[in-house]
Design a protein around this motif. Structure first.
Motif, PDB file in Angstrom:
ATOM      1  N   LEU A   1     -18.522 -16.337 -15.959  1.00  0.00           N
ATOM      2  CA  LEU A   1     -19.493 -17.502 -16.515  1.00  0.00           C
ATOM      3  C   LEU A   1     -19.746 -17.443 -17.978  1.00  0.00           C
ATOM      4  O   LEU A   1     -19.427 -16.414 -18.627  1.00  0.00           O
ATOM      5  CB  LEU A   1     -20.472 -17.138 -15.695  1.00  0.00           C
TER       6      LEU A   1
ATOM      7  N   LYS B   1     -27.982 -26.726 -13.985  1.00  0.00           N
ATOM      8  CA  LYS B   1     -26.587 -26.487 -13.665  1.00  0.00           C
ATOM      9  C   LYS B   1     -26.317 -25.244 -14.405  1.00  0.00           C
ATOM     10  O   LYS B   1     -26.373 -24.933 -15.682  1.00  0.00           O
ATOM     11  CB  LYS B   1     -25.876 -27.872 -13.952  1.00  0.00           C
TER      12      LYS B   1
ATOM     13  N   PRO C   1     -22.690 -23.746 -15.048  1.00  0.00           N
ATOM     14  CA  PRO C   1     -21.207 -23.864 -15.091  1.00  0.00           C
ATOM     15  C   PRO C   1     -20.401 -22.585 -14.374  1.00  0.00           C
ATOM     16  O   PRO C   1     -20.631 -21.528 -14.759  1.00  0.00           O
ATOM     17  CB  PRO C   1     -20.702 -24.116 -16.273  1.00  0.00           C
ATOM     18  N   GLY C   2     -19.612 -22.792 -13.348  1.00  0.00           N
ATOM     19  CA  GLY C   2     -18.857 -21.677 -12.463  1.00  0.00           C
ATOM     20  C   GLY C   2     -19.588 -21.191 -11.293  1.00  0.00           C
ATOM     21  O   GLY C   2     -19.335 -20.372 -10.689  1.00  0.00           O
ATOM     22  N   LEU C   3     -21.056 -21.485 -11.438  1.00  0.00           N
ATOM     23  CA  LEU C   3     -21.778 -21.107 -10.214  1.00  0.00           C
ATOM     24  C   LEU C   3     -22.355 -22.241  -9.281  1.00  0.00           C
ATOM     25  O   LEU C   3     -21.964 -22.367  -8.022  1.00  0.00           O
ATOM     26  CB  LEU C   3     -23.112 -20.270 -10.930  1.00  0.00           C
ATOM     27  N   GLY C   4     -23.196 -23.389  -9.754  1.00  0.00           N
ATOM     28  CA  GLY C   4     -23.706 -24.203  -9.139  1.00  0.00           C
ATOM     29  C   GLY C   4     -25.066 -24.805  -9.585  1.00  0.00           C
ATOM     30  O   GLY C   4     -24.991 -25.022 -11.019  1.00  0.00           O
ATOM     31  N   LYS C   5     -26.105 -25.011  -8.946  1.00  0.00           N
ATOM     32  CA  LYS C   5     -27.212 -25.543  -9.581  1.00  0.00           C
ATOM     33  C   LYS C   5     -28.182 -24.564  -9.040  1.00  0.00           C
ATOM     34  O   LYS C   5     -28.237 -24.116  -7.817  1.00  0.00           O
ATOM     35  CB  LYS C   5     -27.570 -26.897  -8.871  1.00  0.00           C
TER      36      LYS C   5
ATOM     37  N   LEU D   1     -24.263 -23.058  -4.503  1.00  0.00           N
ATOM     38  CA  LEU D   1     -23.139 -22.506  -4.714  1.00  0.00           C
ATOM     39  C   LEU D   1     -22.287 -23.353  -4.459  1.00  0.00           C
ATOM     40  O   LEU D   1     -21.816 -23.678  -3.181  1.00  0.00           O
ATOM     41  CB  LEU D   1     -22.991 -21.143  -4.242  1.00  0.00           C
ATOM     42  N   ASN D   2     -21.449 -24.375  -5.223  1.00  0.00           N
ATOM     43  CA  ASN D   2     -20.771 -25.426  -5.066  1.00  0.00           C
ATOM     44  C   ASN D   2     -19.639 -25.432  -5.907  1.00  0.00           C
ATOM     45  O   ASN D   2     -18.740 -26.401  -6.087  1.00  0.00           O
ATOM     46  CB  ASN D   2     -21.396 -26.630  -5.241  1.00  0.00           C
ATOM     47  N   ASN D   3     -19.090 -24.242  -6.449  1.00  0.00           N
ATOM     48  CA  ASN D   3     -17.728 -24.054  -7.317  1.00  0.00           C
ATOM     49  C   ASN D   3     -16.774 -23.471  -6.461  1.00  0.00           C
ATOM     50  O   ASN D   3     -15.392 -23.277  -7.176  1.00  0.00           O
ATOM     51  CB  ASN D   3     -18.278 -23.180  -8.487  1.00  0.00           C
ATOM     52  N   SER D   4     -16.664 -23.346  -5.128  1.00  0.00           N
ATOM     53  CA  SER D   4     -15.840 -22.862  -4.338  1.00  0.00           C
ATOM     54  C   SER D   4     -15.057 -23.917  -3.694  1.00  0.00           C
ATOM     55  O   SER D   4     -15.755 -24.837  -3.172  1.00  0.00           O
ATOM     56  CB  SER D   4     -16.186 -21.749  -3.428  1.00  0.00           C
TER      57      SER D   4
ATOM     58  N   LYS E   1     -19.761 -25.380   0.287  1.00  0.00           N
ATOM     59  CA  LYS E   1     -20.983 -25.212  -0.636  1.00  0.00           C
ATOM     60  C   LYS E   1     -21.759 -24.321   0.258  1.00  0.00           C
ATOM     61  O   LYS E   1     -21.967 -24.543   1.543  1.00  0.00           O
ATOM     62  CB  LYS E   1     -21.711 -26.371  -0.762  1.00  0.00           C
TER      63      LYS E   1
END
Length: 424
Positions: free
Chosen positions: A49, A79, A81-85, A115-118, A122
């Motif tokens: 991150l 937000k 980046p690399g993690l989500g919101k 967590l929506n980066n995978s 989600k």
């Protein structure tokens, strides 16, 4: 109890601050207890991150004897980046007195973490909260910490509906293969004869496939007894270095932070054999580093000191040598007389320029007799900050010039700051 070592991160963290009115501030009442509270929404450490962001939604009540503090810091979310919101966060810190009870309370709430980066799907964690309390009930110190989570929902990327995951026990993390490990509700409570502390984490998140960790929803509360006359502040360090303009090149080492409620007359120390000085190490070398503090108070006085010292300083490959250098900052409060500060105890042992023993005055003008490339100034006993309550002193300050970029930097050898505040 899981120990987390975390630092500020997520440079591109973006969030809006809610325009929320501050809680009404009650009349402040002086107690004989030292209190401290802090809390934050999220803190991210390194890995893949981005780095160098502060804690989201951070708020604190610094060490104080006053009951009646009530401060908050709310955010609309962010937000990462690399993690989500991260959803909306609410942080509130209070010190209260009711009858014989004196209490410090730290509350934190966070709407959700997504967590929506995978590519696997989600994960949404909803309804996080933590509360830490530490108090004196008129007879004993007590502490309490709680952390709660409402729901954890998994929405797979492939076929299949989203569904709620079972939240395991507090000592068993929730493992979501390929996405993250989520630790739930870590709490700590400690009480002793002269104080109490508690802290709670809503959750911690370890992202799979990276070294990144996130702590979400931290609250902490501390209370200590017998703070009759004031609180202390400051630090002691043997060495630190910074580029002019404030950028840190070498942090304070070994760093001793002053205990705000005092050390009860005991001298606390830290030591290191040496420390790398980066580019400055081409000009100066230090050995035998130590720092420390001592403070005490009664119902009429509060006094103490901090120090940073170095056993051996070698400048310019032996062109200048100094033994037993020490910076010391002192402050004292006396009821009826007020506060005072001094640098008594700041001293130099033996000084050599070349093979000849020299005086402190000769050290200040040594560059007129020796040529050390890159060293442009030598200063001694530099008082960088002073008031009736606070003093900061550097025993030896070297100003260096980078030959390629023309950038000046300071190397502080022996650095101490100490303050006493009877009004906090």
């Amino acid at each position: 109890m899981r120990t987390l070592v975390l630092s500020a991160a997520a440079a591109a963290l973006t969030g809006g601050i809610l325009a929320v009115p501050a809680p009404s501030q009650a009349a402040l009442t002086t107690t004989s207890f030292g209190m401290f509270a802090n809390g934050f929404g999220t803190r991210v450490t390194g890995g893949s991150l981005p780095a160098n962001s502060g804690d989201l939604g951070y708020q604190t009540v610094g060490c104080t004897r006053k009951a009646g503090h009530d401060v908050s810091n709310n955010t609309a979310g962010a937000k990462v980046p690399g993690l989500g919101k991260i959803g909306a966060t609410e942080t509130r810190q209070r010190t209260v007195k009711s009858g014989k009870t004196v209490k410090v309370i730290s509350d934190h709430k966070i709407a959700n973490v997504v967590l929506n980066n995978s590519p696997l799907g989600k994960v949404t964690v909803e309804g996080l909260s933590s509360r830490s309390q530490a108090w004196w009930d008129g007879a004993n110190f007590k502490a309490d910490a709680k952390a709660n989570i409402a729901h954890v929902i998994f929405d797979p990327a492939g076929p299949g509906p989203k569904h709620e995951l079972k939240i395991p026990g507090r000592d068993k993390p929730l493992i979501i293969p390929g996405i993250a490990t989520i630790g739930l509700g870590n709490t700590t409570e400690r009480t002793k004869a002269d104080g109490a502390m508690s802290y709670a984490n809503g959750i911690y998140i370890k992202l799979h496939g990276s070294d990144s960790e996130v702590i979400v929803g931290r609250s902490r509360a501390d209370i200590n007894s017998k703070v009759y006359s004031g609180i202390f502040g400051g630090f002691g360090a043997a060495v630190d270095a910074s580029v002019l303009g404030g950028n840190v090149e070498v942090g304070k080492n070994p760093l001793t932070n002053v205990v705000c409620t005092g050390t009860k007359g005991k001298e606390l120390t830290k030591s290191l054999a040496g420390v790398p000085l980066g580019d400055a190490g081409n000009i100066v070398d230090v050995k035998g580093l130590s720092s420390g503090q001592r403070s005490s108070q009664t119902k009429s006085t509060a006094s103490g000191y901090s120090f940073g010292q170095v056993a051996k300083v070698n400048i310019g490959d032996g062109a200048i040598r100094i033994e037993a250098l020490r910076a010391q900052a002192n402050a004292k409060y006396t009821k009826g007389s007020g506060t005072s500060t001094s640098t008594s105890g700041t001293k130099f042992g033996e000084i050599y320029i070349g093979d000849r023993k020299a005086s402190l005055e000769q050290l200040r003008t040594a560059l007129s007799r020796v040529d050390i490339p890159g060293l442009v100034k030598i200063e001694t006993n530099v008082v960088t900050n002073r008031s009736k309550k606070l003093i900061e002193v550097v025993a030896l300050r070297l100003t260096l010039l980078d030959a390629t970029e023309g950038t000046k930097s300071h190397v502080n050898i022996g650095h101490a700051r100490f303050a006493v505040n009877p009004d906090a």
